[in-house]
Motif scaffolding. Structure first.
Motif: not given
Length: 401
Positions: A85-102
């Protein structure tokens, strides 16, 4: 012909939708929340979702809901989804969850992950003044004082997703006039089993909940009644009530989801069919109500009789232990929660027996020295220490299997 003044562009229409992020979209609560969103697709836009290891289901959700942001557990899965899914911003781990919360664009964060994973993202979202639909018990069990204080400071709503807390939330009009909170419990699969039968209970029997479809961990907790003890701790923080004013009642039919007793003797209860779709939807649409996914209504005639019993604290001592640790305060609930969680995982891995869950949790809790008024850092440190101690104790129990 529609008047020009009444026309709404697609962009304007999307702005009207409530923008939601879901942590734990592939779990029991997460998938049911997406079913609710399907029913009310003109009310919501899914901005972000996260999952652990169920990448196949997550991929299907990405295709269907087209979120802008996705978070997974490992870097390997992140790389796989980035290619897919090249058009989706994919993240991982706890840092990724924090980015969603931000994310500034979200209106509400549904925290449907299990364990301590949900704690820090919840706190981050609260500080960002985002409303929280909370389905993660550990957030309040581990750090209820901190979380609720932050919510008040930031004028953030903590909207309960658990059916019991949603019921109380719907029944309370004025907390000053409430005498007792009454939390109901189905009693789980061993309500009518003898203690000796529970001693030899296997995983399949334990996971055969008579009323609710839930994840494995919470289903085991329902079988020991630890889940109800955790809910008492949650209610204490959510509604700012003394433990002495929170009652637990066994109600096998699971139609009365909980109740509130007022000072004049009146009791107001929330009644409905056993369905998580209903409390999930109310948390997401609050304060509005819409026609939901459930077409079946509660039928008083078909229900026949409603039964209520006092909990058997001797047969289900985990309930008593949880309430005792809640009353002690400090990091006692952190200890109890971590020990119980590790013991449940060990049972599911066939390393210990069903009744060992309580024995291990009790032994760890009895020897624990609490920290009063802990910081988040202390809470996380204590959680990790207790898990190590519990795993070491589990090894000794495993030798006796």
């Amino acid at each position: 012909m529609i008047s020009k003044d009444l026309r709404i562009s697609t962009a304007e229409y999307n702005i009207m939708k409530k923008k939601i992020a879901i942590l734990g979209s592939t779990g029991s609560i997460g998938t049911q929340a997406l079913e609710v969103i399907n029913k009310l697709n003109d009310k919501f836009e899914v901005i972000a979702i996260s999952a652990g290891n169920n990448i196949n289901l997550l991929s299907k959700q990405i295709v269907e809901y087209k979120p802008e942001y996705v978070c997974v557990k490992t870097k390997e899965d992140c790389n796989t989804l980035n290619k897919k899914f090249p058009n989706v911003n994919v993240m991982f781990g706890d840092e990724g969850l924090l980015k969603i919360a931000d994310l500034k664009e979200i209106d509400i964060l549904l925290v449907a992950v299990s364990g301590k994973t949900g704690l820090i993202p919840t706190i981050r979202a609260i500080k960002n003044k985002k409303d929280i639909a909370l389905a993660n018990k550990e957030t309040l069990v581990m750090a209820g004082d901190i979380v609720m204080s932050l919510a008040r400071e930031n004028n953030v709503k903590i909207l309960p997703v658990d059916s019991e807390h949603s019921a109380i939330f719907q029944c309370i009009n004025n907390e000053k006039n409430v005498k007792h909170l009454i939390i109901t419990a189905s009693g789980g699969p061993f309500l009518k089993s003898a203690y000796e039968e529970m001693e030899h209970a296997d995983i399949n029997e334990t996971l055969s909940h008579p009323r609710w479809n839930m994840g494995k961990k919470i289903t085991v907790d329902s079988a020991t009644l630890m889940n109800k003890g955790l809910e008492v701790i949650e209610a204490h923080h959510l509604f700012n009530f003394k433990y002495e004013d929170i009652k637990v009642v066994i109600h096998p039919q699971s139609y009365v989801h909980s109740a509130v007793e007022y000072t004049d003797g009146s009791i107001i209860a929330q009644i409905g069919i056993p369905s998580m779709h209903i409390p999930i939807q109310y948390a997401l649409t609050y304060p509005e109500r819409y026609e939901g996914i459930e077409t079946e209504s509660f039928d008083f005639i078909k229900a026949g009789k409603l039964e209520f019993f006092k909990p058997d604290y001797e047969k289900f001592p985990s309930l008593k232990l949880a309430i005792e640790m809640g009353k002690k305060g400090g990091t006692c609930t952190v200890c109890m929660n971590a020990a119980n969680e590790e013991a449940v995982f060990a049972f599911l891995d066939k390393k210990i027996k069903f009744l060992d869950i309580y024995k291990i949790t009790k032994q760890i809790s009895d020897n624990y020295i609490s920290i009063p008024n802990p910081t988040i850092e202390q809470i996380l440190d204590e959680d990790e220490k207790v898990r190590i101690q519990t795993k070491n104790l589990i090894t000794k129990y495993k030798e006796n299997i």
